[in-house]
Enzyme design. Structure first.
Site, mmCIF file in Angstrom:
data_model
loop_
_atom_site.group_PDB
_atom_site.id
_atom_site.type_symbol
_atom_site.label_atom_id
_atom_site.label_comp_id
_atom_site.label_asym_id
_atom_site.label_seq_id
_atom_site.Cartn_x
_atom_site.Cartn_y
_atom_site.Cartn_z
ATOM 1 N NE ARG A 194 -11.182 -28.763 29.938
ATOM 2 C CZ ARG A 194 -10.091 -28.986 30.036
ATOM 3 N NH1 ARG A 194 -9.214 -29.514 29.471
ATOM 4 N NH2 ARG A 194 -10.536 -29.070 31.150
ATOM 5 C CB SER A 277 -15.080 -25.727 34.092
ATOM 6 O OG SER A 277 -14.560 -26.576 34.948
ATOM 7 C CD GLU A 394 -15.680 -27.385 29.244
ATOM 8 O OE1 GLU A 394 -15.522 -28.199 29.767
ATOM 9 O OE2 GLU A 394 -14.718 -26.010 29.654
#
Length: 404
Positions: A194, A277, A394
């Site tokens: 990520r 998410s 995130e």
């Protein structure tokens, strides 16, 4: 957090924005709120929103704003943004350039790979669908992810055991320091879980992406247990990383799994009013795993501690382990739907890793960004208090911070 200048002169910004109306392929509005640009459907109104239908327009608009020191935010599909109710004096540059081309590398029977090139504003799941329909393999595990193509290399988008880095061939960038447009290699982006060196920086804007896919119509190796099981693959075989299935079959199952978790955008389903998410799976030193497990045992019992998911952190992260953020959230006392009916922001009723905007509170008061931020802080603090693990969000934060 994306920093927004507190001392930008609104009249000067207005003059600069008016000048952007002459840019071919750019459309300017001053009454568009971020709530209409993001999948969370939250966020106030910036100084202006400039929609760019070509990559040339993107480069010109960003160059002019940078030359005038006007704060700006690049927006694609808006699926990874948490924006303040009062975002401050900045200009949102929305990339709508969405051309997609497909070709092969090599000729005829000598072709070795399929090439898909997409401008940054192309809808991501439409690209995945096109690749599968064309008989290509490589993107199927990333089906159903909201947002645009340009965001995928920035945060090395991944799901169900696959990451964009596995198939990324090149990225076209507008370098904001030099003003140059160039194609760069994936290696230059330092891609990891990520992360890329573009994330949380303003050094460059993604204009287009290019992917190299297989031409045999087969998926990437199936490594994610839940997906493998649904496709009839033994977990031991999946762990070996050699089992593949037709990409269209994998896409169908991935979409089913994502819908079951509220991770496919549906206008009427408040469980999908999210940023996907919300927290990344925490990566810790392998030496800390048993400490966390002991805290789980203390709180939840030894039998449950044994089941704590622990995975390798991935290439380049030797000595590290990856935990499951969703598992930790639930065991820290945050069930699906927390904090319950009437709350303006809640965990999804389908998946604890999604923080959702319910539209309004029980008394009819509209949900605000502050409501969502308060929920994020509550969950992160609770997981840390329970297990000593700090969850990292995130999405990109604009005008607000999870740290208070």
């Amino acid at each position: 957090m994306h920093e927004v200048s507190d001392f930008a002169d609104p009249s000067r910004i207005s003059a600069v924005v008016d000048g952007l109306r002459s840019v071919d392929g750019a459309q300017v509005s001053t009454d568009t709120a971020f709530s209409s640009l993001t999948t969370l459907r939250l966020g106030g109104t910036p100084s202006a929103v400039v929609r760019c239908s070509t990559t040339d327009a993107v480069a010109q608009v960003v160059r002019r704003l940078d030359d005038e020191n006007v704060p700006l935010l690049i927006v694609g599909g808006g699926s990874n943004l948490v924006v303040a109710d009062q975002p401050g004096a900045l200009v949102a540059v929305v990339i709508e350039a969405d051309a997609v081309t497909m070709s092969t590398r090599g000729h005829g029977l000598e072709s070795t790979a399929a090439i898909i090139e997409a401008e940054a504003g192309a809808v991501w799941d439409e690209i995945v669908q096109m690749s599968v329909d064309a008989g290509f393999g490589g993107l199927e595990c990333l089906s159903g992810i909201p947002g645009s193509a340009g965001a995928t290399p920035v945060q090395n988008v991944g799901a169900y055991g696959a990451e964009v880095s596995q198939v990324l061939d090149a990225v076209q960038l507008y370098d904001r320091a030099s003003g140059e447009v160039e194609w760069v290699s994936p290696e230059s982006l330092e891609l990891s879980y990520r992360y890329s060196n573009l994330k949380f920086t303003d050094r460059a804007v993604v204009l287009a992406v290019r992917f190299e896919l297989s031409i045999d119509g087969m998926s990437v190796p199936l490594r994610y247990g839940e997906l493998a099981r649904r496709l009839g693959v033994d977990e031991a075989e999946a762990a070996a990383g050699e089992i593949r299935r037709p990409s269209d079959q994998v896409r169908e199952v991935v979409l089913e799994l994502r819908r079951g978790k509220g991770m496919v955008l549906e206008p009427e389903d408040r469980d999908t009013w999210s940023a996907g998410s919300f927290f990344t799976n925490p990566i810790i030193d392998e030496s800390e795993v048993e400490t966390v497990r002991a805290k789980v045992a203390e709180r939840r019992g030894a039998d449950e501690a044994v089941t704590m998911p622990v995975f390798p952190a991935g290439a380049g992260q030797e000595g590290k382990a990856k935990l499951s953020a969703a598992w930790l959230i639930e065991r820290a006392g945050f069930p699906k739907g927390y904090p319950g009916q009437g709350a303006p922001a809640r965990l999804s009723t389908k998946h604890t890793l999604a923080l959702t905007n319910r539209g309004e509170s029980g008394d009819g008061t509209p949900t605000t960004a502050d409501d969502l931020v308060a929920l994020a802080r509550d969950i992160r603090a609770g997981v840390h208090a329970a297990f000593g693990v700090t969850l990292e969000p995130e999405p990109v934060w604009v005008g607000v911070s999870i740290d208070g």
